[in-house]
Enzyme design. Sequence first.
Site, short mmCIF file in Angstrom:
data_model
loop_
_atom_site.label_atom_id
_atom_site.label_comp_id
_atom_site.label_asym_id
_atom_site.label_seq_id
_atom_site.Cartn_x
_atom_site.Cartn_y
_atom_site.Cartn_z
N VAL A 17 0.82 -1.22 0.00
CA VAL A 17 0.00 0.00 0.00
C VAL A 17 0.86 1.27 0.00
O VAL A 17 0.55 2.23 -0.71
CB VAL A 17 -1.00 0.00 1.18
CG1 VAL A 17 -1.82 1.27 1.20
CG2 VAL A 17 -1.94 -1.21 1.08
N LYS A 109 -6.92 -0.85 9.41
CA LYS A 109 -8.22 -1.14 10.06
C LYS A 109 -8.05 -1.63 11.49
O LYS A 109 -8.89 -1.39 12.33
CB LYS A 109 -9.03 -2.14 9.24
CG LYS A 109 -8.26 -3.40 8.84
CD LYS A 109 -7.80 -3.33 7.41
CE LYS A 109 -6.60 -4.24 7.21
NZ LYS A 109 -6.43 -4.71 5.88
N ILE A 140 -13.16 1.26 -2.66
CA ILE A 140 -14.57 1.68 -2.60
C ILE A 140 -14.70 2.82 -1.58
O ILE A 140 -14.35 2.62 -0.42
CB ILE A 140 -15.50 0.52 -2.17
CG1 ILE A 140 -15.22 -0.73 -3.00
CG2 ILE A 140 -16.96 0.93 -2.24
CD1 ILE A 140 -15.90 -1.99 -2.45
N GLU A 194 -2.96 -10.12 4.53
CA GLU A 194 -2.28 -9.41 5.60
C GLU A 194 -0.91 -10.06 5.83
O GLU A 194 -0.71 -11.23 5.49
CB GLU A 194 -3.08 -9.53 6.90
CG GLU A 194 -4.43 -8.85 6.86
CD GLU A 194 -4.30 -7.36 6.56
OE1 GLU A 194 -3.68 -6.64 7.33
OE2 GLU A 194 -4.83 -6.93 5.52
N ASP A 205 -9.92 -9.60 10.06
CA ASP A 205 -9.83 -8.42 9.21
C ASP A 205 -11.24 -7.90 8.89
O ASP A 205 -11.51 -6.69 9.00
CB ASP A 205 -9.07 -8.79 7.93
CG ASP A 205 -8.97 -7.64 6.96
OD1 ASP A 205 -8.14 -6.75 7.19
OD2 ASP A 205 -9.71 -7.64 5.96
N LYS A 209 -13.32 -4.33 9.94
CA LYS A 209 -13.98 -3.48 8.94
C LYS A 209 -15.47 -3.28 9.22
O LYS A 209 -15.98 -2.17 9.08
CB LYS A 209 -13.76 -4.08 7.55
CG LYS A 209 -12.28 -3.97 7.10
CD LYS A 209 -12.00 -4.85 5.91
CE LYS A 209 -10.58 -4.64 5.39
NZ LYS A 209 -10.21 -5.66 4.39
N1 HSE Z 1 -5.98 -8.37 3.62
C1 HSE Z 1 -6.98 -7.41 3.28
C2 HSE Z 1 -8.01 -8.12 2.41
C3 HSE Z 1 -6.38 -6.25 2.57
O1 HSE Z 1 -7.72 -9.20 1.91
O2 HSE Z 1 -9.12 -7.62 2.26
C4 HSE Z 1 -7.30 -5.09 2.35
O3 HSE Z 1 -7.77 -4.54 3.55
#
Ligand code: HSE
Length: 434
Positions: A17, A109, A140, A194, A205, A209
């Site tokens: 990123v 996040k 998005i 990740e 993850d 979110k």
């Molecule tokens: N590891 C995360 C995913 C990366 O696969 O969505 C993006 O947040």
Amino acid sequence: VIMGKNIGIGILGLGHVGKGTLDIINKNQFFIEQEISPNKIKIVGLADLDINRKPKSEKYNTVFTTSAQQVIDHPEAQIIVEAIGGEYPAYNLIKKALEAGKHVVTPNKEVVAKHGYELLRIAHQNQVQFLFETSVGSAIPILGVISNILTSCPLDEISGILNGTTNYILDLMFEQNITQQEALIKAQEMGYAEADPSKDVMGIDALYKIFILSSLGFRTRLTLDKIHYSGITNIEHEDIELTKKLGYRIKLLAIAKKKGDCLDIRVEPMLVDQNNFLTNIHGADNGIILYGESYGELFFSGAGAGGIAGGSMIVSDIVRIVRQPQYFEHDYLLQDSEGLQVQSFDEEENSYFVRIQQQTKQVGSDKIEKILEQNELLVEKFAKTNSKNNELNIGILTALLKEDKLKKVINGIEKQSKEIKILNFMKRYKNSSK
Ligand code: HSE
């Protein structure tokens, strides 16, 4: 911070990123500078502990350092991009940057979900911005939409696919019949996963979110540890094959529903029918459905992982800060108490997929059907397949029932019969508007 003509940017972390952010700035410099005219962007510092990530170009290798602190302290750095990932030291660095009066942009996040309220308060005290559009849904622009555009009516439900890695893995398992392990390696090669991929496959993850989406979407403070989550690690090839035969696809969904003052928030794999918008979210894409009484259903989809997707939203946050450097008030996030209560809506009835495996060759599908009938499990649809070791696997879709009841029935069946085993069960997804 008073914006000068050159907006100094420091980037911490040059992984997928961080590098994506740099690439977007390089590629679109002219366009971006039109957006922030008459200002200009200047990269004043790039930090990574890994010296191999030092950029090749002369323009950037002179500002490269292995010390994140040095970038934060750079007198010209007005906006710090934290793209290191993980909780520590990212959290401490963000905090230091905000306390030093620098704006911070992050895709992190984990830090936002665990420390976001505190960091927003520090940003507020220092009159700088703390923006994290990229933390959910990568490319998005969903946080901007729910915070700044959908301001005329409350939301009732937020649901979707929020983890690109698991969506990519499930797709590969569905289409190419490869194992979860093999699919994960590919996802890592693509730069979706990740650094610790168990965060992806265990649903953590997606948990971070949906927490962020719910807090902003329902305008409330929440507590992370009250949210139920599970991942895809126990999904086997037979589950994929049976659900396919039943006409569904398995997707790892994150769902938050509001009823009165309560929220049911969860992350779990579910069956999605072939006609649903979410079924067609493929690869590492994410898909989000928002439902509010006056908006009806709104669908969003796009790249949910990857360096360029993430970098594009990070740069959008940078542009937003340059255009509007004042702290943006989110009063509800600065309050001390929780607004809505997180609890599971146990009274809801759902249809469930249940996978049953034959333990001895003597029991055939007729016998299995009989056992289900004796235990009053109403079956809507039925499919069968043989596993690698040639055991018979049955997949059923139940009639509507409560989860408590299903668990009791499963217990009863397992006690009654050593001949079959219940290996997995999953809910069938339905939108609350339907
Ligand atoms: N590891 C995360 C995913 C990366 O696969 O969505 C993006 O947040």
